[in-house]
Structures are given as C-alpha cells and as structure tokens.
Design an enzyme around this catalytic site. Sequence first.
Site, PDB file in Angstrom:
ATOM      1  N   LYS A   1       0.833  -1.209   0.000  1.00 45.13           N
ATOM      2  CA  LYS A   1       0.000   0.000   0.000  1.00 45.13           C
ATOM      3  C   LYS A   1       0.875   1.270   0.000  1.00 45.13           C
ATOM      4  CE  LYS A   1      -3.800  -2.389   0.010  1.00 45.13           C
ATOM      5  NZ  LYS A   1      -3.291  -3.762  -0.024  1.00 45.13           N
TER       6      LYS A   1
HETATM    7  C1  LIG Z   1      -9.576  -3.456  -1.583  1.00 45.29           C
HETATM    8  C2  LIG Z   1      -8.932  -4.111  -0.414  1.00 45.29           C
HETATM    9  N1  LIG Z   1      -9.638  -4.304   0.706  1.00 45.29           N
HETATM   10  C3  LIG Z   1      -9.116  -4.871   1.806  1.00 45.29           C
HETATM   11  C4  LIG Z   1      -7.816  -5.303   1.816  1.00 45.29           C
HETATM   12  C5  LIG Z   1      -7.284  -5.967   3.036  1.00 45.29           C
HETATM   13  O1  LIG Z   1      -6.192  -5.276   3.563  1.00 45.29           O
HETATM   14  P1  LIG Z   1      -5.272  -5.964   4.672  1.00 45.29           P
HETATM   15  O2  LIG Z   1      -4.277  -6.806   3.935  1.00 45.29           O
HETATM   16  O3  LIG Z   1      -4.609  -4.795   5.368  1.00 45.29           O
HETATM   17  O4  LIG Z   1      -6.150  -6.738   5.565  1.00 45.29           O
HETATM   18  C6  LIG Z   1      -7.025  -5.137   0.677  1.00 45.29           C
HETATM   19  C7  LIG Z   1      -5.635  -5.600   0.668  1.00 45.29           C
HETATM   20  O5  LIG Z   1      -5.018  -5.811  -0.335  1.00 45.29           O
HETATM   21  C8  LIG Z   1      -7.593  -4.526  -0.464  1.00 45.29           C
HETATM   22  O6  LIG Z   1      -6.875  -4.358  -1.574  1.00 45.29           O
END
Ligand SMILES: Cc1ncc(COP(=O)(O)O)c(C=O)c1O
Length: 384
Positions: free
Chosen positions: A191
């Site tokens: 990210k």
């Molecule tokens: C659109 C979206 N939502 C949720 C997530 C979940 O993030 P995390 O890996 O911090 O749980 C991601 C992670 O890639 C994502 O791209």
Amino acid sequence: MKKTIKKPIVTFIPFTRPTIDEATIRAVADVLRSGWITTGPNVKALEKSLSEYVGGREVRTFTSATGALEVALQVCNIGPGDEVLVPAMTFAATANVVLRVGAKPVFVDVELATRNFDIAKAESAITKRTKAIMPVHFAGLPVNMDALYKLAKRKNLRVIEDAAHAIGSAWKGKRIGSFGDLVCFSFHPNKNITTIEGGAIALANADEARRVDVLRFHGQQRDAAGNIDYVEAGGKYNLTDVAACVGVGQLRQLEKFNSRRRTLAMRYFEKLHTTPAMLLPVHGDAGHSWHMFAPLLPLDKINITRDEFIRAMAARGIGVGLHYPALHLFTLYRRMGNKRGDFPHAEQIGDSTVTLPLFPAMRMSDVDRVCRACAEILAAARKR
Ligand SMILES: Cc1ncc(COP(=O)(O)O)c(C=O)c1O
C-alpha cells in the site's frame, strides 16, 4: 585466452516495493531495545498523526484493514439477516468480512472506466435487508462521494468505505477519511504507506470509537479505577509498537510518496502506447493517490493469454500483478449462486487486468522500460 562476454546487468522491477528510510529503521531498533514492543506510545503517536491527517477525526489502528472492516461492520450492528453491498471486483476481504459477521454480501458491478462501484447499480440492488454500502476506492481513485452519500442518506444506510488503496486520496479537495461514515485503510506492504501489516479506521462518532476500542481488544472494558470487565466477544487486532513506529516514519513521507506515484503514473500516460491499445485507467484528478496503475489487455486483438503476457514481462525482468479477478466467480461466492454473466464489467476487468510496476523508488527510465516491454510484447502478439 577465454573471452569473457559481459552481460548487461538488468535489474528486476517488481510491481511494488515499500520504501523504508534509515531514520525509520533506526527508530524501530530503538523500539526493539526499549523493552516495550507491543501496543504502547508508538501506537498512540501513529493514531494521533493519522487523526491529524484526516482532519481531527477519531482514528484507531488495527493489525489489518481486514480486521478494521470486520469491526466496522460489528460497530454498525450488522449480522445475520442483513445485506451489505460490495463491488464485484475487489480483493476478497471486502466481501469475506461481511460473511464473517453472518451477513450477506450482495455484489454490485463496477464501472469499466473507473473500476469503481457503480452507484446507480448499487441503488437497484438495495432491498429491505440492506444495512450498509461498502465501496472500494479502487487503486486510489475515490468513488463518486456525492452520489454515494446522497444515496446512503436517502436510503438510511451506513457506509463502510474500504479505503485500503486510498490513504492520501481526496474527493473535491477533501481527504478520504476526513469526512463520511466509517473509513478503513490498509497498511499492507504493497500500500501507499505500510506498517508491515496493519490498518486503521477513521470514524466520526466518539461513542463508536470507544466501541472499536472494546471490539479490537477481546471485548475488554476498564472502569475509571482500572477494573477490567469483558462486555463483548471481541477479537484481537491491536497493532504492535514496532509496526506503529514504521507507520509513523511512513506517514511523514506519505505526501512525498504520493506525489512521486502521481509523476510516475503521468509518465505511463505519456509513454504507454501499444498496438493494439491497452485500455488505460482513467486519468483521475489531483485526488487520485495512484496506489496502482492497472490497464486492461486487449485480449480479443492478441493471440497470447494474460498468463503468457505476464510470463513475457517476467522474462524481461518486470513483475506484473493482478488486481483483481471478479470476486463473485471464486468458489465461495459461486456456492452462493453467483455465476459468470452476472457482472460483465467486473468479469471483463477480472479477465484482462494487469498491474504494472508503480512505487516511489521507481525511476522514470523504469517506467519507460515497462512501456517498451508492453509495446514489444503486444506488437508481436497482434492478431493479423
Ligand atoms: C480493496 C482491499 N480491501 C481490503 C484489503 C485488506 O487489507 P489488509 O491486507 O490490510 O487486511 C485489501 C488488501 O489488499 C484490499 O486491496
């Protein structure tokens, strides 16, 4: 004498790579030596800085955006019998968390140009059971926030923004997270800023922020005298101070990172000309945080598959990502009755999208190399 042939050194360009500066690395070493490595002063500092970043709203950190999204649903008292609208093209977590609280994710098609939730289609998917809308700001391009919140207000629905891609994005000059209902960010290493793994939730309501405190840590509550009680079956999502220290260093650089991402994305628009043409993402205004640059392959005009394209790029030392296959077509969601043909744009994107390298440490010449590779591979594969 044996002649040595010097091979040119070609460095591999991954599709993404975090940039952690030396000051942050030194600060992490200090945390590790401090004797306090789990949730502590660095988490407090990160939450304070994030809150300032989103205009003073309540912010709580998490071990992931997935955890933040799940708790956001719990805060809205969403559970069995309820429906939540989610885009049909997103990462699995967006819909999985809805199932995890016992509710039903109802898919909505996305727009081909923006890859974002189609708000008009969302409206037609609303039923008596719908409790919330969960849009994703895909690749950092905000959804139409005016239309979204107008619809939510008219239909009396909560909004849980999956802003995993959107730290630093803005809608009409207002930062994502600085307004609206519940907004969840991800700090996964791919990210725009990272805490290694991690996430955060920004919210408007102080009572709901206190409920987040309870739900993210065992359902634990303390009274004024410090006595502990357990009042809900909470989870355990507290960020460590080591991770938060990385986040503090990252947040300091977020504007610089996002500005570099934007410059690189503009270079792609300038240099990425292929025959046949790829369908490029929309340009976006200054509010786009350029988490990813994901064009669509013209699969009907070339005689190679996406996998072959990805392999050809890898052979040239270039990593390509895939964000995302249409979510409704995975086994879990097919079992719920979803099928091919239900969400044509999500399917078209899911079948043909490729994520090209984009990260702050990339050089302009790296973008040029990626563009040349795409042009060569597509020209060679063009159907005659
Ligand atoms: C659109 C979206 N939502 C949720 C997530 C979940 O993030 P995390 O890996 O911090 O749980 C991601 C992670 O890639 C994502 O791209």
